[in-house]
Design an enzyme around this catalytic site. Structure first.
Site, short mmCIF file in Angstrom:
data_model
loop_
_atom_site.label_atom_id
_atom_site.label_comp_id
_atom_site.label_asym_id
_atom_site.label_seq_id
_atom_site.Cartn_x
_atom_site.Cartn_y
_atom_site.Cartn_z
N THR A 135 -9.72 -5.17 8.25
CA THR A 135 -10.78 -4.62 7.40
C THR A 135 -12.05 -5.47 7.45
OG1 THR A 135 -11.35 -4.36 5.06
CG2 THR A 135 -9.62 -5.91 5.52
N ASP A 136 -13.18 -4.84 7.14
CA ASP A 136 -14.44 -5.60 7.05
C ASP A 136 -14.47 -6.49 5.80
OD1 ASP A 136 -14.69 -3.62 5.11
OD2 ASP A 136 -16.70 -2.97 5.72
N GLU A 137 -13.51 -6.29 4.87
CA GLU A 137 -13.56 -7.04 3.61
C GLU A 137 -13.27 -8.53 3.83
OE1 GLU A 137 -11.85 -5.03 0.22
OE2 GLU A 137 -12.10 -3.08 1.17
N TYR A 160 -6.52 -9.03 -1.86
CA TYR A 160 -6.31 -8.15 -0.70
C TYR A 160 -7.02 -8.71 0.53
CZ TYR A 160 -7.35 -4.30 2.53
OH TYR A 160 -7.52 -3.53 3.66
N SER A 163 -5.55 -11.87 1.89
CA SER A 163 -4.29 -11.68 2.64
C SER A 163 -4.59 -11.10 4.03
CB SER A 163 -3.31 -10.80 1.87
OG SER A 163 -3.77 -9.47 1.79
N LYS A 164 -5.56 -10.20 4.12
CA LYS A 164 -5.90 -9.64 5.44
C LYS A 164 -6.56 -10.71 6.31
CE LYS A 164 -5.52 -5.91 6.76
NZ LYS A 164 -4.41 -5.17 7.42
P1 NAD Z 1 -2.13 2.83 3.01
O1 NAD Z 1 -1.89 2.02 1.77
O2 NAD Z 1 -2.52 4.26 2.86
O3 NAD Z 1 -0.82 2.80 3.92
C1 NAD Z 1 -0.07 1.63 4.14
C2 NAD Z 1 1.26 2.02 4.73
O4 NAD Z 1 2.02 0.81 4.97
C3 NAD Z 1 2.12 2.90 3.80
O5 NAD Z 1 2.67 3.97 4.52
C4 NAD Z 1 3.21 1.96 3.30
O6 NAD Z 1 4.42 2.61 3.00
C5 NAD Z 1 3.35 1.00 4.48
N1 NAD Z 1 3.88 -0.30 4.08
C6 NAD Z 1 3.46 -1.07 3.03
N2 NAD Z 1 4.23 -2.18 2.94
C7 NAD Z 1 5.12 -2.13 3.97
C8 NAD Z 1 6.16 -2.99 4.40
N3 NAD Z 1 6.44 -4.13 3.76
N4 NAD Z 1 6.88 -2.62 5.50
C9 NAD Z 1 6.62 -1.46 6.17
N5 NAD Z 1 5.67 -0.60 5.77
C10 NAD Z 1 4.91 -0.93 4.68
O7 NAD Z 1 -3.20 2.01 3.84
P2 NAD Z 1 -4.39 2.55 4.76
O8 NAD Z 1 -5.58 2.80 3.92
O9 NAD Z 1 -3.88 3.62 5.64
O10 NAD Z 1 -4.68 1.25 5.63
C11 NAD Z 1 -3.96 1.00 6.83
C12 NAD Z 1 -4.42 -0.31 7.44
O11 NAD Z 1 -5.81 -0.24 7.71
C13 NAD Z 1 -4.23 -1.50 6.51
O12 NAD Z 1 -3.81 -2.59 7.29
C14 NAD Z 1 -5.59 -1.74 5.92
O13 NAD Z 1 -5.77 -3.10 5.60
C15 NAD Z 1 -6.49 -1.32 7.06
N6 NAD Z 1 -7.82 -0.79 6.67
C16 NAD Z 1 -7.94 0.17 5.71
C17 NAD Z 1 -9.20 0.67 5.41
C18 NAD Z 1 -9.38 1.78 4.40
O14 NAD Z 1 -10.52 2.14 4.09
N7 NAD Z 1 -8.31 2.38 3.88
C19 NAD Z 1 -10.33 0.17 6.05
C20 NAD Z 1 -10.16 -0.83 7.03
C21 NAD Z 1 -8.91 -1.30 7.33
P1 TYD Z 2 -11.82 1.66 -3.05
O1 TYD Z 2 -11.67 3.09 -2.62
O2 TYD Z 2 -10.77 1.05 -3.93
O3 TYD Z 2 -12.05 0.78 -1.74
P2 TYD Z 2 -12.47 -0.80 -1.60
O4 TYD Z 2 -12.36 -1.47 -2.88
O5 TYD Z 2 -11.46 -1.27 -0.62
O6 TYD Z 2 -13.86 -0.79 -1.06
O7 TYD Z 2 -13.20 1.54 -3.79
C1 TYD Z 2 -14.43 1.89 -3.17
C2 TYD Z 2 -15.55 1.50 -4.12
O8 TYD Z 2 -15.44 2.31 -5.29
C3 TYD Z 2 -15.45 0.06 -4.58
O9 TYD Z 2 -16.77 -0.46 -4.72
C4 TYD Z 2 -14.78 0.17 -5.95
C5 TYD Z 2 -15.28 1.50 -6.48
N1 TYD Z 2 -14.36 2.23 -7.37
C6 TYD Z 2 -14.84 2.77 -8.56
O10 TYD Z 2 -16.03 2.65 -8.91
N2 TYD Z 2 -13.97 3.48 -9.35
C7 TYD Z 2 -12.65 3.65 -9.02
O11 TYD Z 2 -11.88 4.28 -9.80
C8 TYD Z 2 -12.17 3.10 -7.79
C9 TYD Z 2 -10.73 3.24 -7.38
C10 TYD Z 2 -13.07 2.40 -6.99
#
Ligand code: NAD
Ligand code: TYD
Length: 353
Positions: A135-137, A160, A163-164
Site C-alpha cells: 500500500t501507499d500508506e 496497519y 505492519s505493511k
Molecule cells: P481485504 O481485507 O478485502 O481482503 C483480505 C483477504 O485476506 C481476505 O479474503 C481475508 O480472508 C484474507 N486473510 C486475512 N488474514 C488471513 C490469514 N491470516 N491467512 C490467510 N488469509 C487471510 O483486503 P483488500 O482490500 O483486498 O487488500 C488486499 C491487499 O492489498 C492487502 O495486502 C492490502 O494491504 C493491499 N492494498 C489494499 C488497498 C485497498 O485500497 N484496499 C490498497 C493498496 C494495497
Molecule cells: P478507508 O476506506 O478506511 O481507507 P484508508 O483509511 O485505508 O484510506 O477510508 C478512506 C478515507 O475515508 C479515510 O480518509 C478515512 C475516511 N473514512 C470516513 O470519513 N468515514 C468512514 O466511515 C470510513 C470507513 C472512512
C-alpha cells in the site's frame, strides 16, 4: 510457470486478481489460499469457481507448519501475496491481528518459498517470483503538495501501515539476503465491485440505500488517490510478468479527492440512480469524531510503472464510481448476504463435504 499461489483471493482486490488470472491464463493453475476472515467472501468468485484451473485452499498464513506443508506438496512457481488485515480502523482497535497476519504471515510465506525454491544469493532466478502487494500508506502522510515516489522514505503512522511497512522490509530483506526473486508494488486506495461495506465508498452506498447517516471523519478534508480495482488487478498482472527481481512499482490513479467531495459526488450519482431529487442523499452526511492519527493526504506518482511497463488507469473517477454504484444496485443479494453475515456459510455449503 504452471502453478501460481494467490493469497487473500477471497478478499476485495484478491478476488479481482484471481478472476483476471484464471480467465486470462487457462493453462496456469491458480491456487487461492485464504483464511476466510470476516473480509474473505467466496461469493466474490462464484463466476469462476467451477473453472478447471481454479483451486481454493482454506488456511491461515500465520500457521507456519501448514504453509510449509502446502508449498512442499504443491511446489508453486510463484506467489502473489495479498492476504492481509486491511482496515485501518480495525488496526487501531486491535494491532496484534495485523502483526500476526501482515508480518508473521508474510515471513512464513517467504520462508516456505525459500525452502522449496532454494535461491542462491547472486544468481538471478528467472523462473520463480514472490510478488508482495502493498500500500501507499507505508510512505506516511503528505502535506498540501508532493507525491509518493518509489524512493520516498517509509514513515507509517497507523498500526496497519506499520505492519505493511514491516512486511515490505522483510520481502526486500529476503531478496537481498537470500536472493529470493521478490517484487513489490505499493498502490493507492481502491474502489469498485466486491468492496466490503465497512470501507468508505461501499459503506456510504449501503447507507444511502437504507437512508442511514454517512459518517465523515473530522471535516472530510483528508485526501485519497482513488483507483478502480480492475485497473489495480491489471497493473498487478503487468508487474508480475514484466518487473525485474527486487524492483518496486507505485500504482495509482492520479486521482486525488477530498473525502467530502467523494461522498458529495456519490450522493449525486445515487440520487440519479434511485430517482431521488438532487440533494436528497447529501442530507445524510454526518461529520463524526476524527480517526486517531488520520493521515491527511496520499498521492501516488506512478510515472515509473507507466513509462517502464506501459500501464495506465483506464477509467475516470466519475465513470468508475457510477460503474461501482450500478454494480451494488444490481447485486443486491451479494450486499444482503454480506451485511446479514450469510456469506460466511458459503464455504460450508460449497466446499466442506
Ligand atoms: P481485504 O481485507 O478485502 O481482503 C483480505 C483477504 O485476506 C481476505 O479474503 C481475508 O480472508 C484474507 N486473510 C486475512 N488474514 C488471513 C490469514 N491470516 N491467512 C490467510 N488469509 C487471510 O483486503 P483488500 O482490500 O483486498 O487488500 C488486499 C491487499 O492489498 C492487502 O495486502 C492490502 O494491504 C493491499 N492494498 C489494499 C488497498 C485497498 O485500497 N484496499 C490498497 C493498496 C494495497
Ligand atoms: P478507508 O476506506 O478506511 O481507507 P484508508 O483509511 O485505508 O484510506 O477510508 C478512506 C478515507 O475515508 C479515510 O480518509 C478515512 C475516511 N473514512 C470516513 O470519513 N468515514 C468512514 O466511515 C470510513 C470507513 C472512512
Amino acid at each position: 510457470m504452471n502453478k501460481i499461489l494467490i493469497t487473500g483471493g477471497a478478499g476485495f482486490i484478491g478476488s479481482h486478481v484471481v478472476r483476471l488470472f484464471v480467465n486470462k491464463y487457462p493453462n496456469i493453475n491458480i491456487y487461492n489460499l485464504d483464511k476466510l476472515t470476516y473480509a474473505g467472501n467466496l461469493m466474490n468468485l462464484t463466476d469462476i469457481e467451477q473453472k478447471e484451473n481454479y483451486h481454493f485452499v482454506k488456511g491461515d498464513i500465520v500457521d507456519a507448519a501448514f504453509v510449509n506443508e502446502l508449498f512442499e506438496k504443491e511446489q508453486f512457481d510463484a506467489v502473489i501475496h495479498l492476504a492481509a488485515e486491511s482496515h485501518v480502523d480495525r488496526s487501531i482497535e486491535n494491532p496484534l491481528d495485523f502483526v500476526m497476519t501482515n508480518i508473521i504471515g508474510t515471513v512464513n510465506l517467504l520462508n516456505a518459498a525459500k525452502k522449496i525454491w532454494k535461491p542462491v544469493l547472486g544468481a538471478t532466478m528467472t523462473d520463480k517470483r514472490f510478488y508482495h502487494v502493498s500500500t501507499d500508506e507505508v510512505y506516511g502522510s503528505l502535506g498540501e503538495t508532493g507525491m509518493f515516489t518509489e524512493t520516498t522514505a517509509y514513515d507509517p503512522h497507523s498500526p496497519y501501515s506499520a505492519s505493511k511497512a514491516s512486511s515490505d522490509h522483510f520481502v526486500r530483506a529476503y531478496g537481498d539476503t537470500y536472493g529470493l526473486p521478490v517484487v513489490i508494488s505499493n498502490c493507492s486506495n481502491n474502489y469498485g465491485p466486491y468492496h466490503f461495506p465497512e470501507k468508505l465508498i461501499p459503506l456510504c452506498i449501503n447507507n444511502i440505500k437504507n437512508n442511514k447517516p454517512l459518517p465523515i471523519y473530522g471535516k472530510g478534508e483528508n485526501v485519497r488517490d482513488w483507483l478502480f480495482v480492475e485497473d489495480h488487478a491489471r497493473a498487478i498482472d503487468v508487474v508480475f510478468h514484466s518487473a525485474k527481481n527486487n524492483s518496486t512499482y507505485n500504482i495509482g490513479g492520479h486521482n486525488e479527492w477530498k473525502n467530502i467531495d467523494v461522498i458529495r459526488l456519490l450522493c449525486k450519482i445515487m440520487d440519479k440512480k434511485l430517482g431521488h431529487a438532487d440533494g436528497t442523499s447529501e442530507q445524510l452526511i454526518t461529520f463524526v469524531k476524527d480517526r486517531a492519527g488520520h493521515d491527511l493526504r496520499y498521492a501516488i506518482d506512478s510515472t515509473k510503472l507507466q513509462n517502464e511497463l506501459g500501464w495506465k488507469p483506464s477509467l475516470q473517477f466519475e465513470e468508475g464510481l457510477e460503474k461501482t454504484v450500478d454494480w451494488y444496485l444490481t447485486n443486491e443479494e451479494w450486499l444482503e448476504r454480506v451485511t446479514s453475515g450469510a456469506y460466511q456459510d458459503y464455504y460450508n455449503k460449497q466446499y466442506a463435504h
